[in-house]
Structures are given as C-alpha cells and as structure tokens.
Write an enzyme that holds these catalytic residues in place. Structure first.
Site, PDB file in Angstrom:
ATOM      1  N   LYS A 121       0.826  -1.202   0.000  1.00  0.00           N
ATOM      2  CA  LYS A 121       0.000   0.000   0.000  1.00  0.00           C
ATOM      3  C   LYS A 121       0.864   1.258   0.000  1.00  0.00           C
ATOM      4  O   LYS A 121       0.570   2.232  -0.711  1.00  0.00           O
ATOM      5  CB  LYS A 121      -0.944  -0.022   1.203  1.00  0.00           C
ATOM      6  CG  LYS A 121      -2.055  -1.056   1.058  1.00  0.00           C
ATOM      7  CD  LYS A 121      -2.732  -1.386   2.376  1.00  0.00           C
ATOM      8  CE  LYS A 121      -3.726  -2.533   2.176  1.00  0.00           C
ATOM      9  NZ  LYS A 121      -4.299  -3.028   3.442  1.00  0.00           N
ATOM     10  N   GLN A 170      -4.999  -1.958   9.548  1.00  0.00           N
ATOM     11  CA  GLN A 170      -4.711  -3.265   8.961  1.00  0.00           C
ATOM     12  C   GLN A 170      -5.164  -4.382   9.907  1.00  0.00           C
ATOM     13  O   GLN A 170      -4.791  -4.404  11.079  1.00  0.00           O
ATOM     14  CB  GLN A 170      -3.210  -3.396   8.680  1.00  0.00           C
ATOM     15  CG  GLN A 170      -2.812  -4.683   7.992  1.00  0.00           C
ATOM     16  CD  GLN A 170      -3.399  -4.800   6.601  1.00  0.00           C
ATOM     17  OE1 GLN A 170      -3.316  -3.874   5.808  1.00  0.00           O
ATOM     18  NE2 GLN A 170      -3.981  -5.937   6.300  1.00  0.00           N
ATOM     19  N   ASP A 188     -11.590   2.029   3.380  1.00  0.00           N
ATOM     20  CA  ASP A 188     -11.797   0.587   3.220  1.00  0.00           C
ATOM     21  C   ASP A 188     -13.240   0.279   2.815  1.00  0.00           C
ATOM     22  O   ASP A 188     -13.532  -0.786   2.286  1.00  0.00           O
ATOM     23  CB  ASP A 188     -11.490  -0.150   4.533  1.00  0.00           C
ATOM     24  CG  ASP A 188     -10.131  -0.848   4.496  1.00  0.00           C
ATOM     25  OD1 ASP A 188      -9.675  -1.181   3.394  1.00  0.00           O
ATOM     26  OD2 ASP A 188      -9.547  -1.071   5.567  1.00  0.00           O
TER      27      ASP A 188
END
Length: 283
Positions: free
Chosen positions: A52, A96, A119
């Site tokens: 990422k 995460q 997300d």
C-alpha cells in the site's frame, strides 16, 4: 480457452489515471493523504502495508505509517484513531487487520470517521451502497466490478451469482452487481444444490475461502468467472476458490490467482483515498 482477465494490467491502468488526477489536485494545493495503522508483527499484514505504501508513493499520495507493537492496548489505539479523525490533513484511515487479541476489531474500525473510511467497511458506507447514495465502496468488490467492466463485459440483464456472504466482499459485491442492473443470487457454504445455482450464472463471483470449490461442472459454458479466493493447495501453492486449470477450458473469461482480484483491491483503496480528497475539496 478462456480470456485471462489481467488484474495487474487493469490495476496499473487505474493507478495511471489516479496519478494524473493527484498531480492535478497537487497543482491546486491539495495532496491526498492515507494513514495506515499496523499493530503487531504479522508478516502477511506487513507485506500488505508495504504494498500500500508503494502504491501511494507511485500515485503521489502521502502515506503515513503507524507501526505499533503487539502489546498496544485498545485505549492507545483508540486515542490514535481519534487523533487521525480530527487531523484535517488526513483523508483516509486504514487499520490493517487482524489486530492482536486484546483489541476489539469491530470497535476500533467502527471509530473511523465515515469521511475517512477508505476501506468502505463502516455501516454508513455499506448503507449508502444499499440505497444507492454517495459513499465509499468496499475495495475488493469495487475492484471486481472494475475488472468486469474494463474487460468489456456487460452486467445489465445478466444472471449474476455471488458465492460468499461476508460483510466485506460477498454482500457488497451482490449490491454492486444489482446497482449495475444485474439479476443477482447470493449463495454460500450452506447453500443446497450449489452447483445448480452456479451453473445459471453468466457472471460468477466466488469468495468463500475454500480451495478449488468451484469445478468445471459447476460453471456455465461461456461464463465470466471472477475468483476472489486466496488459499494454499495441498502442495502449498497459491490457488483460488475456483479450479482454474479446468474451469478455464469452459469459461469465456476468468481471473487467475494470483494476479487477478488481488492487485485491484489496492488500486481501489487508492481510488477511495483520492475520492476522499476530492470530497474535501468540494466541501
């Protein structure tokens, strides 16, 4: 032999588009910023975070990384999320997963501001999708949609079957296909006569985490097959939820594992972060 839907190539195409858009935003004095929180030393999570960061760097998004020890308390993590919510220079927040066992994942992810939910996991984001209003779309399902559309396949009027009902993939995937005027059926691990249902599908999306669950006999001739699964087979080799070698002989198009859906998830995360910056500019 099926056409191979190349997620790496399509994700690169999206990143190039985003790179141009970020350059235009920067020219207007606005640099999109993504804050990524990693708690603990899970090796797979560390790889995801590194990928990422790399994508952010390429596109021109500012990436802020918060790598916390495994012993971090829930209260400490709550404090950090609150601070990032209030930081006007941060456009997106990503925690995460998985988190260490002492931390309530649902509580922490639920604290993220809906304006920074890149997300697309929050109830507000899923609710917006349900009613067709503006909001962040979950990255993996959004990536699947882009794979289908950019490969030239029409969803409208097609029989679409989603195998999997998770909150992050299966359910939002079904809603996105419905939004595109597909006729959608959701199946799952407890569906009776699963093969009868999957054989109806013009577009089949499989996301159950069961290695090679879908065999050639489960697929309609000429179907578009999207494999979201990421598993290890009996030899330790990466494989999907679809028996690729046999299904590719029957399908019109199919995604490989790896190299199919995976790269698209990060591309759509980047897209959501840029979208968050766009929204801030409009406000």
């Amino acid at each position: 032999m099926a056409v191979l839907i190349d997620g790496k190539a399509i994700s690169s195409e999206i990143k190039e588009e985003l790179k141009q858009e970020v350059a235009e935003l920067k020219a207007q004095g606005l640099t999109p910023c993504l804050a990524v929180i990693l708690v603990g030393d899970d090796s797979a999570s560390a790889i995801y975070v590194r990928n990422k960061k790399r994508a952010c760097e390429y596109i021109g998004i500012e990436s802020r990384s918060y790598e916390l020890p495994k012993e971090t308390t829930e209260q400490e993590l709550e404090k950090l999320v609150r601070e990032l919510n209030e930081d006007e220079t941060v456009d997106g927040i990503l925690v995460q997963l998985p988190l260490p066992e002492q931390i309530d994942e649902e509580k922490i992810t639920g604290m993220i501001s809906p304006k920074k939910d890149v997300d697309g996991f929050l109830p507000e984001s899923i609710g917006a999708l349900c009613i067709g209003s503006e909001g962040f779309r979950s990255c993996t399902p959004a990536g699947v949609l882009e794979l289908i559309k950019r490969s030239g396949y029409t969803i409208e009027g097609k029989e679409c079957v989603v195998v999997g009902r998770s909150n992050h993939v299966g359910k939002p995937m079904a809603l996105l296909l419905l939004e595109q005027n597909g006729t959608v059926t959701i199946a799952h691990s407890r569906t009776k006569n699963l093969s009868e249902i999957t054989r109806r599908a013009d577009i089949l999306v499989v996301a159950v985490g069961n290695p090679k669950l879908i065999q050639a006999d489960d697929v309609k001739e000429g179907a578009v097959v999207i494999d979201v699964g990421m598993n290890r087979d009996e030899n330790g080799k990466l494989c999907g939820d679809v028996d690729f070698e046999h299904v590719k002989e029957k399908a019109e198009a199919i995604t490989p594992v790896p190299g199919g859906v995976g790269p698209m998830t990060i591309a759509m995360l980047m897209n959501n972060c840029v979208e968050a910056a766009r929204k801030k500019r409009r406000e």
